[in-house]
Design a protein around this motif. Structure first.
Motif, PDB file in Angstrom:
ATOM      1  N   TYR A 127       0.857  -1.172   0.117  1.00  0.00           N
ATOM      2  CA  TYR A 127      -0.006   0.032   0.168  1.00  0.00           C
ATOM      3  C   TYR A 127       1.003   1.278   0.040  1.00  0.00           C
ATOM      4  CZ  TYR A 127      -3.373   3.243   1.418  1.00  0.00           C
ATOM      5  OH  TYR A 127      -4.356   4.600   1.462  1.00  0.00           O
ATOM      6  N   PRO A 128       1.828   1.541   0.943  1.00  0.00           N
ATOM      7  CA  PRO A 128       2.523   2.732   0.827  1.00  0.00           C
ATOM      8  C   PRO A 128       3.402   2.811  -0.482  1.00  0.00           C
ATOM      9  CG  PRO A 128       3.424   1.265   2.757  1.00  0.00           C
ATOM     10  CD  PRO A 128       1.968   0.511   2.206  1.00  0.00           C
ATOM     11  N   MET A 141       1.162   4.123  -3.071  1.00  0.00           N
ATOM     12  CA  MET A 141       0.882   5.509  -2.641  1.00  0.00           C
ATOM     13  C   MET A 141       1.738   6.518  -3.122  1.00  0.00           C
ATOM     14  SD  MET A 141      -2.378   5.440  -1.761  1.00  0.00           S
ATOM     15  CE  MET A 141      -2.528   4.234  -2.810  1.00  0.00           C
ATOM     16  N   ARG A 155       2.327   7.103  -6.837  1.00  0.00           N
ATOM     17  CA  ARG A 155       1.282   7.772  -7.197  1.00  0.00           C
ATOM     18  C   ARG A 155       1.489   9.359  -6.884  1.00  0.00           C
ATOM     19  NH1 ARG A 155      -4.363   4.415  -5.590  1.00  0.00           N
ATOM     20  NH2 ARG A 155      -3.983   2.936  -7.326  1.00  0.00           N
ATOM     21  N   ALA A 156       2.201   9.506  -5.894  1.00  0.00           N
ATOM     22  CA  ALA A 156       2.741  10.687  -5.365  1.00  0.00           C
ATOM     23  C   ALA A 156       4.026  11.213  -5.957  1.00  0.00           C
ATOM     24  CB  ALA A 156       2.975  11.039  -3.824  1.00  0.00           C
ATOM     25  N   HIS A 213      -7.161  -1.661  -4.429  1.00  0.00           N
ATOM     26  CA  HIS A 213      -6.372  -0.524  -4.456  1.00  0.00           C
ATOM     27  C   HIS A 213      -6.053  -0.423  -6.034  1.00  0.00           C
ATOM     28  CE1 HIS A 213      -6.541   0.448  -0.240  1.00  0.00           C
ATOM     29  NE2 HIS A 213      -6.168  -0.897   0.078  1.00  0.00           N
ATOM     30  N   ASP A 215     -10.220   3.542   3.345  1.00  0.00           N
ATOM     31  CA  ASP A 215      -8.855   3.524   2.815  1.00  0.00           C
ATOM     32  C   ASP A 215      -7.901   3.953   3.808  1.00  0.00           C
ATOM     33  OD1 ASP A 215      -7.065   3.661   0.887  1.00  0.00           O
ATOM     34  OD2 ASP A 215      -7.501   5.444  -0.221  1.00  0.00           O
TER      35      ASP A 215
END
Length: 425
Positions: free
Chosen positions: A181-182, A185, A188-189, A233, A366
């Motif tokens: 998950y991280p 994320m 995406r960032a 996700h 989320d």
């Protein structure tokens, strides 16, 4: 007035300062997370310390109110059932009370939920567990080439420094999947370097399991956990790309790692040896335990045979003509549902499933805490098909720590979103 109150609190001696005690509880929880991959004794010591350090400034009314929530009440109910179940068991009292022990850790879960709904350091505990497992990975590689350094004589040649390969595999699998998950994320960032760092850590867990030793339970549950992440996700196209990449990586690992190839082949080999030659392999023993446990359950379906009765029932069955010679007699049918069913019948099964369900529902939504909490519950549910992982020490504490800390973080975030004070249930 606020400034005066703040200065007054800061001027207090540490032993009278509620903030200092809150920090102390956080530190003890971090120590539990750090010690879990390495030691059973330290976990027990720090768990006791956690309870003690919460007492001086515990808001008893708010805490008791929090216990009314199903996420807290159901684990307590399972422990209470184990205690009450001693009353109708035919096992010796020593075995009855000993069998209550594995459920006692569930009493810490409501405490963690309550505390980390108020703490700012829940993430520190989760990171501490990750760091500790990463250090264990490094130690595993060292022991693989220097088995004499292992604290265990069994499996030392497979990179096991402490505990056993099943516990190590569950810890490494959880960490590797939790990092998904991280990593996504961060990508995406556009924070590529940090994503690559976490990706390297996650990959180190996978490579270690491929080339040292991995439990068959982890091999079965890992794809399920990865599928859960993809469905929640990722887009369908991304899922297909990951699925294709996973097949390529699995083939490469199969070719490059004789250890992984051997582990996979033992599925069919152990089953054939048991069925065709009556040899008590690991899979054969499980099938034997499951068959007998289903029979025990059918004899007392409502309330079971009582706490601690499993070992005596297996010992009695071992004297019968249908018992396969060489199968060990142990107080554990290697299935969480059957372990509960034999001792406490349908009532126990209902409480166990209710606990899993309310904890799954807790992690709807989320965010990192939701993902880690969901992952912990999903892993426990599926690994409990092949083991009694609520009652086993390491896997049980992984569940208590993961659900308790991540659950508290989720409750805190929801309270902040709705403007409800953290002390409210």
């Amino acid at each position: 007035m606020t400034a005066i109150a703040g200065n007054s609190t800061a001027a207090m001696p540490a032993w009278r300062n509620p903030a200092a005690w809150l920090t102390t509880v956080d530190v003890v929880a971090i120590l539990i997370a750090l010690s879990l991959p390495w030691s059973t004794s330290l976990v027990g010591i720090f768990a006791a310390a956690l309870v003690v350090t919460m007492l001086p400034f515990l808001d008893l009314g708010a805490f008791l109110q929090s216990l009314k929530r199903p996420i807290s009440a159901v684990p307590i109910a399972l422990c209470a059932l184990a205690l009450i179940g001693t009353l109708w068991s035919d096992a010796p009292w020593g075995e009855r009370l000993y069998a209550v022990g594995p459920t006692a850790k569930l009493l810490v879960l409501p405490i963690l939920l309550y505390h980390f709904q108020r703490s700012e350091r829940g993430l520190w505990v989760l990171v501490a567990f990750l760091v500790s497992c990463a250090l264990l990975t490094a130690m595993s590689w060292i022991v693989l080439y220097h088995p004499e350094l292992s604290l265990r004589k069994i499996d030392a040649e497979h990179g096991i420094f402490v505990n056993n390969y099943i516990d190590q595999s569950q810890e490494f699998t959880l960490c590797a999947m939790a990092l998904a998950y991280p990593i996504v994320m961060l990508l995406r960032a556009k924070r590529i370097w940090l994503a690559l760092l976490l990706g390297a850590i996650g990959l180190s867990f996978m490579v270690n399991m491929a080339f040292t030793i991995v439990s068959r339970t982890a091999l079965v549950t890992m794809p399920i956990m990865l599928a859960v992440f993809g469905l929640l996700h990722l887009r369908w196209r991304t899922n297909l790309m990951i699925f294709a990449a996973a097949i390529v990586v699995a083939i490469a690992a199969w070719v490059a790692s004789p250890q992984l190839e051997w582990t996979v082949k033992t599925f069919s080999r152990d089953y054939q040896l048991y069925k065709e030659q009556g040899i008590p392999t690991s899979i054969g023993e499980r099938l034997e335990y499951w068959q007998k446990a289903l029979r025990f359950f059918s004899e007392a379906p409502l309330i079971g045979h009582g706490t601690g009765s499993t070992k005596g029932l297996f010992e009695e069955a071992a004297g019968g003509p249908t018992w396969v010679a060489g199968v060990r007699v142990i107080p554990n049918p290697h299935n969480q549902t059957l372990n509960v069913a034999v001792q406490w019948g349908v009532i126990g099964i209902a409480i166990l499933y209710a606990m899993w369900l309310v904890h799954l529902l807790l992690f709807r939504g989320d965010g990192l805490a939701n993902w880690i909490g969901l992952l912990v519950v999903v892993q426990n549910v599926f690994t409990s098909l092949f083991n009694s992982h609520i009652f086993d020490f390491h896997e049980g504490w992984m569940y208590v720590l993961g659900v308790g800390v991540a659950g508290g973080m989720v409750l805190k975030a929801r309270a902040a979103e709705t403007g409800v004070a953290a002390a409210d249930p």
